[in-house]
Scaffold this motif. Structure first.
Motif, PDB file in Angstrom:
ATOM      1  N   ARG A 126      50.739  65.577  -8.547  1.00  0.00           N
ATOM      2  CA  ARG A 126      51.106  64.231  -8.059  1.00  0.00           C
ATOM      3  C   ARG A 126      49.892  63.309  -7.976  1.00  0.00           C
ATOM      4  N   VAL A 127      48.752  63.822  -7.479  1.00  0.00           N
ATOM      5  CA  VAL A 127      47.604  62.919  -7.279  1.00  0.00           C
ATOM      6  C   VAL A 127      46.770  62.737  -8.555  1.00  0.00           C
ATOM      7  N   LEU A 128      47.129  63.476  -9.613  1.00  0.00           N
ATOM      8  CA  LEU A 128      46.401  63.307 -10.874  1.00  0.00           C
ATOM      9  C   LEU A 128      46.985  62.169 -11.698  1.00  0.00           C
ATOM     10  N   ARG A 129      46.108  61.452 -12.373  1.00  0.00           N
ATOM     11  CA  ARG A 129      46.600  60.444 -13.325  1.00  0.00           C
ATOM     12  C   ARG A 129      47.333  61.174 -14.448  1.00  0.00           C
ATOM     13  N   ASP A 130      48.093  60.427 -15.241  1.00  0.00           N
ATOM     14  CA  ASP A 130      48.889  61.081 -16.283  1.00  0.00           C
ATOM     15  C   ASP A 130      48.032  61.934 -17.210  1.00  0.00           C
ATOM     16  N   GLU A 131      46.845  61.410 -17.545  1.00  0.00           N
ATOM     17  CA  GLU A 131      45.957  62.157 -18.451  1.00  0.00           C
ATOM     18  C   GLU A 131      44.991  63.063 -17.685  1.00  0.00           C
ATOM     19  N   GLY A 132      45.144  63.110 -16.370  1.00  0.00           N
ATOM     20  CA  GLY A 132      44.204  63.863 -15.531  1.00  0.00           C
ATOM     21  C   GLY A 132      44.344  65.375 -15.695  1.00  0.00           C
ATOM     22  N   CYS A 133      43.379  66.064 -15.159  1.00  0.00           N
ATOM     23  CA  CYS A 133      43.321  67.507 -15.397  1.00  0.00           C
ATOM     24  C   CYS A 133      43.026  68.269 -14.106  1.00  0.00           C
ATOM     25  N   LEU A 134      43.744  69.349 -13.925  1.00  0.00           N
ATOM     26  CA  LEU A 134      43.438  70.279 -12.822  1.00  0.00           C
ATOM     27  C   LEU A 134      42.623  71.427 -13.404  1.00  0.00           C
ATOM     28  N   LEU A 135      41.482  71.665 -12.793  1.00  0.00           N
ATOM     29  CA  LEU A 135      40.632  72.785 -13.200  1.00  0.00           C
ATOM     30  C   LEU A 135      40.568  73.721 -11.996  1.00  0.00           C
ATOM     31  N   ALA A 136      41.110  74.909 -12.178  1.00  0.00           N
ATOM     32  CA  ALA A 136      41.170  75.820 -11.028  1.00  0.00           C
ATOM     33  C   ALA A 136      40.550  77.165 -11.396  1.00  0.00           C
ATOM     34  N   ILE A 137      39.799  77.698 -10.462  1.00  0.00           N
ATOM     35  CA  ILE A 137      39.244  79.049 -10.635  1.00  0.00           C
ATOM     36  C   ILE A 137      39.897  79.890  -9.550  1.00  0.00           C
ATOM     37  N   GLU A 138      40.738  80.820  -9.949  1.00  0.00           N
ATOM     38  CA  GLU A 138      41.526  81.520  -8.936  1.00  0.00           C
ATOM     39  C   GLU A 138      41.626  83.023  -9.241  1.00  0.00           C
ATOM     40  N   ILE A 139      41.858  83.755  -8.195  1.00  0.00           N
ATOM     41  CA  ILE A 139      41.997  85.217  -8.313  1.00  0.00           C
ATOM     42  C   ILE A 139      43.354  85.553  -8.944  1.00  0.00           C
ATOM     43  N   SER A 140      43.394  86.637  -9.691  1.00  0.00           N
ATOM     44  CA  SER A 140      44.679  87.101 -10.198  1.00  0.00           C
ATOM     45  C   SER A 140      44.676  88.619 -10.265  1.00  0.00           C
ATOM     46  N   LYS A 141      45.883  89.140 -10.294  1.00  0.00           N
ATOM     47  CA  LYS A 141      46.008  90.603 -10.392  1.00  0.00           C
ATOM     48  C   LYS A 141      45.951  90.959 -11.859  1.00  0.00           C
ATOM     49  N   TYR A 142      45.171  91.958 -12.194  1.00  0.00           N
ATOM     50  CA  TYR A 142      44.955  92.294 -13.596  1.00  0.00           C
ATOM     51  C   TYR A 142      45.476  93.691 -13.905  1.00  0.00           C
ATOM     52  N   GLY A 143      44.962  94.642 -13.163  1.00  0.00           N
ATOM     53  CA  GLY A 143      45.397  96.023 -13.383  1.00  0.00           C
ATOM     54  C   GLY A 143      46.554  96.366 -12.464  1.00  0.00           C
ATOM     55  N   ILE A 144      46.793  97.674 -12.361  1.00  0.00           N
ATOM     56  CA  ILE A 144      47.909  98.095 -11.516  1.00  0.00           C
ATOM     57  C   ILE A 144      47.376  98.420 -10.126  1.00  0.00           C
ATOM     58  N   GLU A 227      41.136  95.984 -11.107  1.00  0.00           N
ATOM     59  CA  GLU A 227      42.489  95.537 -10.744  1.00  0.00           C
ATOM     60  C   GLU A 227      42.585  94.036 -10.447  1.00  0.00           C
ATOM     61  N   LEU A 228      41.452  93.446 -10.081  1.00  0.00           N
ATOM     62  CA  LEU A 228      41.462  92.021  -9.773  1.00  0.00           C
ATOM     63  C   LEU A 228      40.661  91.288 -10.824  1.00  0.00           C
ATOM     64  N   SER A 229      41.140  90.100 -11.194  1.00  0.00           N
ATOM     65  CA  SER A 229      40.347  89.315 -12.129  1.00  0.00           C
ATOM     66  C   SER A 229      40.342  87.876 -11.624  1.00  0.00           C
ATOM     67  N   TYR A 230      39.613  87.062 -12.314  1.00  0.00           N
ATOM     68  CA  TYR A 230      39.474  85.669 -11.899  1.00  0.00           C
ATOM     69  C   TYR A 230      39.718  84.845 -13.142  1.00  0.00           C
ATOM     70  N   HIS A 231      40.638  83.897 -13.024  1.00  0.00           N
ATOM     71  CA  HIS A 231      40.973  83.093 -14.198  1.00  0.00           C
ATOM     72  C   HIS A 231      40.629  81.632 -13.972  1.00  0.00           C
ATOM     73  N   ILE A 232      40.292  81.021 -15.095  1.00  0.00           N
ATOM     74  CA  ILE A 232      40.063  79.580 -15.086  1.00  0.00           C
ATOM     75  C   ILE A 232      41.323  78.971 -15.683  1.00  0.00           C
ATOM     76  N   PHE A 233      41.945  78.090 -14.941  1.00  0.00           N
ATOM     77  CA  PHE A 233      43.151  77.420 -15.432  1.00  0.00           C
ATOM     78  C   PHE A 233      42.816  75.950 -15.654  1.00  0.00           C
ATOM     79  N   ARG A 234      43.125  75.477 -16.835  1.00  0.00           N
ATOM     80  CA  ARG A 234      42.914  74.063 -17.143  1.00  0.00           C
ATOM     81  C   ARG A 234      44.299  73.495 -17.442  1.00  0.00           C
ATOM     82  N   CYS A 235      44.721  72.580 -16.586  1.00  0.00           N
ATOM     83  CA  CYS A 235      46.135  72.156 -16.659  1.00  0.00           C
ATOM     84  C   CYS A 235      46.263  70.650 -16.733  1.00  0.00           C
ATOM     85  N   LYS A 236      47.204  70.231 -17.547  1.00  0.00           N
ATOM     86  CA  LYS A 236      47.493  68.786 -17.665  1.00  0.00           C
ATOM     87  C   LYS A 236      48.974  68.552 -17.455  1.00  0.00           C
TER      88      LYS A 236
END
Ligand SMILES: C[S@@+](CC[C@H](N)C(=O)[O-])C[C@H]1O[C@@H](n2cnc3c(N)ncnc32)[C@H](O)[C@@H]1O
Length: 236
Positions: A126-144, A227-236
């Motif tokens: 919502r707070v991003l302009r139409d062409e704006g981008c969210l850059l997130a570095i977040e934890i994720s589950k990778y293994g079991i 089991e844990l990984s970290y991903h970079i998400f680049r979202c528009k």
């Protein structure tokens, strides 16, 4: 009262409290073509290490938001010491105090996992302009992970969920993003890097349990490398 992991980060004033630290932030920001007229939100800014770096290096109009007053006080000190004009705002990632389409870039460095993810993601959109981008570095589950181990990790950090990369994608699309790219962050947690090391702004009074919590965090990071990984998400 029992301190949470986030309370301890605030009491110890850990700057760069995200996987990959300032080194990874610098590398990602290099690709964003940031210009001085651009507006950037450092969501869950903590003590503002990255916000300060963006203001200093790219001269953008930076807003640093966090919910924790201790973090914000330390963020304010940092900006004053460096004479940086960063707008500092107390607010909730789940209900951002900004108008629609305010920012060109929202940076979330290890923040969304700690809050109501659905709400925070749609607020970012919502707070991003139409062409704006969210850059997130977040934890994720990778293994079991055994369910008990997963619960232990979630309880330690205060997560309500530990999403896989795929689940993150689903949440980001559901929150209104139409283009989501991700990559696993390759992070070397154990080789000292003095130039980009986290900095500490320790409060005058700190519950000793906070030092144990930080150690426990390091122990978990090391023990669950598979089991844990970290991903970079680049979202528009
Ligand atoms: C792991 S720390 C990361 C801090 C900072 N991004 C960094 O990399 O140093 C998570 C941050 O999110 C903030 N936070 C937690 N819940 C929040 C919320 N609902 N709204 C805004 N910030 C929040 C915490 O106070 C903390 O500063």
């Amino acid at each position: 009262m029992k301190q949470t992991y986030l309370d301890c980060l605030a009491a110890l004033g850990v700057g760069g409290a995200h996987p990959g630290g300032l080194k990874l932030s610098k590398k990602l920001l290099e690709k964003e073509n940031l210009q001085p007229e651009m507006t950037v939100l450092d969501l869950g800014c903590g003590t503002g290490q990255t916000a300060a770096y963006i203001a200093r290096k790219y001269k953008c109009r930076v807003t640093a938001l966090d919910v924790d007053p201790t973090m914000l006080e330390k963020c304010r000190q940092r900006m004053d010491e460096e004479a940086l004009s960063v707008e500092i705002v107390r607010g909730d990632a789940e209900n951002l105090p900004f108008k629609d389409r305010t920012f060109d870039l929202v940076l979330a460095e290890s923040v969304i996992a700690f809050v109501d993810m659905e709400k925070a993601i749609s607020e970012c959109r919502r707070v991003l302009r139409d062409e704006g981008c969210l850059l997130a570095i977040e934890i994720s589950k990778y293994g079991i992970l055994h369910p008990e181990e997963e619960k232990m990790i979630m309880d330690f950090y205060g997560f309500t969920e530990l999403p896989t990369e795929k689940r993150w994608h689903e949440k980001l699309y559901a929150g209104g993003f139409t283009q989501v790219e991700s990559e696993m962050a390759k992070i070397d947690f154990f080789t000292p890097d003095f130039e980009n090391a986290p900095d500490f702004r320790i409060s005058e009074v700190v519950d000793p349990a906070c030092f144990d919590m930080l150690q426990e965090h390091e122990y978990l990071t090391k023990s669950y490398q598979e089991e844990l990984s970290y991903h970079i998400f680049r979202c528009k």
